[in-house]
Design an enzyme around this catalytic site. Structure first.
Site, PDB file in Angstrom:
ATOM      1  N   SER A  57       0.858  -1.193   0.000  1.00 44.21           N
ATOM      2  CA  SER A  57       0.000   0.000   0.000  1.00 44.21           C
ATOM      3  C   SER A  57       0.892   1.241   0.000  1.00 44.21           C
ATOM      4  O   SER A  57       2.112   1.140   0.254  1.00 44.21           O
ATOM      5  CB  SER A  57      -0.899   0.003   1.238  1.00 44.21           C
ATOM      6  OG  SER A  57      -0.100   0.213   2.391  1.00 44.21           O
ATOM      7  N   ASP A  94      -0.914  -1.369  -4.026  1.00 46.08           N
ATOM      8  CA  ASP A  94      -2.286  -1.637  -3.571  1.00 46.08           C
ATOM      9  C   ASP A  94      -2.992  -0.306  -3.291  1.00 46.08           C
ATOM     10  O   ASP A  94      -2.438   0.558  -2.601  1.00 46.08           O
ATOM     11  CB  ASP A  94      -2.175  -2.470  -2.273  1.00 46.08           C
ATOM     12  CG  ASP A  94      -3.490  -3.087  -1.859  1.00 46.08           C
ATOM     13  OD1 ASP A  94      -4.379  -3.245  -2.708  1.00 46.08           O
ATOM     14  OD2 ASP A  94      -3.612  -3.440  -0.648  1.00 46.08           O
ATOM     15  N   GLU A 146     -10.890  -0.155 -10.005  1.00 41.60           N
ATOM     16  CA  GLU A 146     -11.932  -0.632  -9.077  1.00 41.60           C
ATOM     17  C   GLU A 146     -13.265   0.060  -9.345  1.00 41.60           C
ATOM     18  O   GLU A 146     -13.321   1.274  -9.547  1.00 41.60           O
ATOM     19  CB  GLU A 146     -11.522  -0.400  -7.612  1.00 41.60           C
ATOM     20  CG  GLU A 146     -12.586  -0.888  -6.620  1.00 41.60           C
ATOM     21  CD  GLU A 146     -12.128  -0.992  -5.163  1.00 41.60           C
ATOM     22  OE1 GLU A 146     -10.931  -1.188  -4.920  1.00 41.60           O
ATOM     23  OE2 GLU A 146     -12.996  -0.880  -4.288  1.00 41.60           O
ATOM     24  N   HIS A 190     -12.565  -4.675   4.113  1.00 39.32           N
ATOM     25  CA  HIS A 190     -11.199  -4.693   4.637  1.00 39.32           C
ATOM     26  C   HIS A 190     -11.171  -4.848   6.158  1.00 39.32           C
ATOM     27  O   HIS A 190     -12.120  -4.465   6.838  1.00 39.32           O
ATOM     28  CB  HIS A 190     -10.475  -3.401   4.250  1.00 39.32           C
ATOM     29  CG  HIS A 190     -10.196  -3.314   2.777  1.00 39.32           C
ATOM     30  ND1 HIS A 190     -10.947  -2.565   1.921  1.00 39.32           N
ATOM     31  CD2 HIS A 190      -9.243  -3.922   2.012  1.00 39.32           C
ATOM     32  CE1 HIS A 190     -10.468  -2.692   0.692  1.00 39.32           C
ATOM     33  NE2 HIS A 190      -9.437  -3.513   0.715  1.00 39.32           N
ATOM     34  N   GLY A 191     -10.051  -5.366   6.658  1.00 35.39           N
ATOM     35  CA  GLY A 191      -9.839  -5.404   8.102  1.00 35.39           C
ATOM     36  C   GLY A 191     -10.286  -6.706   8.741  1.00 35.39           C
ATOM     37  O   GLY A 191     -10.650  -7.674   8.060  1.00 35.39           O
ATOM     38  N   HIS A 226     -10.869  -7.898  -3.216  1.00 33.07           N
ATOM     39  CA  HIS A 226     -10.185  -7.305  -2.054  1.00 33.07           C
ATOM     40  C   HIS A 226     -10.886  -7.783  -0.782  1.00 33.07           C
ATOM     41  O   HIS A 226     -11.945  -8.393  -0.829  1.00 33.07           O
ATOM     42  CB  HIS A 226     -10.279  -5.775  -2.119  1.00 33.07           C
ATOM     43  CG  HIS A 226      -9.322  -5.172  -3.081  1.00 33.07           C
ATOM     44  ND1 HIS A 226      -8.276  -4.384  -2.670  1.00 33.07           N
ATOM     45  CD2 HIS A 226      -9.234  -5.263  -4.430  1.00 33.07           C
ATOM     46  CE1 HIS A 226      -7.591  -4.009  -3.744  1.00 33.07           C
ATOM     47  NE2 HIS A 226      -8.146  -4.523  -4.823  1.00 33.07           N
ATOM     48  N   SER A 229      -9.611 -11.665   3.640  1.00 31.29           N
ATOM     49  CA  SER A 229      -9.091 -12.447   4.775  1.00 31.29           C
ATOM     50  C   SER A 229     -10.224 -13.213   5.435  1.00 31.29           C
ATOM     51  O   SER A 229     -11.356 -12.731   5.507  1.00 31.29           O
ATOM     52  CB  SER A 229      -8.423 -11.518   5.800  1.00 31.29           C
ATOM     53  OG  SER A 229      -7.118 -11.193   5.372  1.00 31.29           O
ATOM     54  N   ILE A 270      -5.023 -10.575   0.443  1.00 27.66           N
ATOM     55  CA  ILE A 270      -5.003 -11.003   1.843  1.00 27.66           C
ATOM     56  C   ILE A 270      -3.946 -10.215   2.604  1.00 27.66           C
ATOM     57  O   ILE A 270      -2.756 -10.308   2.297  1.00 27.66           O
ATOM     58  CB  ILE A 270      -4.722 -12.526   1.940  1.00 27.66           C
ATOM     59  CG1 ILE A 270      -5.864 -13.298   1.236  1.00 27.66           C
ATOM     60  CG2 ILE A 270      -4.583 -12.968   3.400  1.00 27.66           C
ATOM     61  CD1 ILE A 270      -5.576 -14.764   1.004  1.00 27.66           C
TER      62      ILE A 270
END
Ligand code: G3H
Ligand code: 13P
Ligand code: ZN
Length: 324
Positions: A57, A94, A146, A190-191, A226, A229, A270
């Site tokens: 990132s 990213d 995106e 995310h997260g 994206h 995880s 990930i």
């Protein structure tokens, strides 16, 4: 300092995605900020024979240092070749936030960049993405755009609310920008806290209907997921057991990701899972050996845990193991 990515031993994502599409698997894109993460990602992928996208990132690049970073990556590629691995390795920006940032990455040796204009209007998104594509393609660097917004922090781009990708926009976007791949929003985020669930409630399924509609409109075009995880319960539990506080952390179920990997989704991002794995082990070492102060004694086991996680993901989630 300028570099051409081929000098660093890197490839762009074009061939990787073509092979992933044909073989019905997804290429893992693992984020890193430091040496231990980078070594673990490359070792895990080399040992499992998986192509890999090393993902950085804007803030991770600042953290590692933009001048230092290409040499780290060059070293990681050399390490993979030294153990006899020929896996293709890409270096990817990213959530790029501007033309200038993307250009700077391309000039410094990145083989692929994302320009994330998803928070702009459709027209603005097309404009900035097309500008990056024009520059990137001069150097044979691939570009990810995106459409749709994921909830959660996307580095310099953050959002409280998500909205799904609108399939009716994808053809015009791809045609007018010339992007090589498209990140979409179908329910990931995310997260480590992806959903607010009541006790016993399961995460809502991803919107495969939207993905299928996009695949129909863009046959054979590489799609990116994206926020993928799974927020491994083993690591969340370890963190909580050894003094952390990650209550109600929850991720994307593995079966959903496996299904996505078998579709036009060619790249799965990930980051959080790797962060959790390392943090869990470091907390455990600190809790069990409070007198320890040699960084190798906690970063070493954390790196080993990340290698194990990556091999497991490549094998059981991405389906990318054993391809090289
Ligand atoms: O999508 C965002 C990635 O997880 C990178 O996060 O900006 O904290 O490096 P970061
Ligand atoms: P996670 O937070 O789910 O790991 O997503 C990472 C990501 O999308 C990086 O761009
Ligand atoms: Zn992301």
């Amino acid at each position: 300092m300028n570099h051409n990515y081929t000098e660093l031993g890197l490839v762009n994502t074009k061939e990787m995605f073509a092979q992933a599409m044909q073989g019905k698997y997804a290429v893992p894109a693992y984020n890193f900020n430091n040496m231990e993460q980078l070594q673990a990602i490359v070792t895990g992928c080399a040992q499992s024979g998986s192509p890999v996208i090393l993902q950085v990132s804007g803030s991770a690049r600042k953290y590692a240092d933009p001048i230092f970073l290409p040499y780290m990556v060059q070293g990681a590629v050399a390490m993979a070749r030294d153990i006899g691995s020929s896996i293709p390795i890409a270096l990817h920006l990213d959530h790029g936030s501007s033309f200038e940032q993307a250009k700077d990455c391309i000039d410094s040796g990145f083989s692929s960049v994302m320009i994330d204009g998803s928070h702009h209007s459709f027209e603005e998104n097309i404009k900035v993405t097309a500008e990056v594509v024009e520059y990137a393609h001069t150097f044979d660097v691939t570009v990810e755009g995106e459409l749709g917004v994921l909830a959660g922090v996307e580095d310099e781009v953050s959002s409280e609310v998500s909205h799904y990708t609108r399939p009716e926009e994808v053809e015009e976007f791809v045609e007018k920008t010339g992007v090589d791949s498209l990140a979409i929003s179908i329910g990931t985020s995310h997260g480590a806290h992806k959903f607010k669930l009541a006790p016993g409630e399961l995460p809502p399924p991803l919107r495969f209907d939207i993905l299928e509609e996009i695949e129909k409109r863009l046959p054979g075009f590489p799609i990116v997921l994206h926020g993928a995880s799974s927020v491994t319960p083993k690591h969340v539990d370890m963190i909580n057991e050894f003094g952390g506080n990650l209550e109600s952390a929850v991720g994307i179920p593995v079966d959903q990701l496996r299904r996505a990997a078998g579709s036009a989704v060619c790249k799965i991002n990930i980051d959080s899972d790797g962060r959790l794995a390392m943090t869990a082990v470091i907390r455990k070492v600190f809790a069990q050996s409070p007198a320890e102060f040699d960084p190798r004694k906690y970063l070493g086991p954390a790196r080993d845990e990340l290698i194990t996680l990556i091999k497991e993901k490549n094998e059981n989630v991405l389906g990318s193991a054993g391809k090289f």
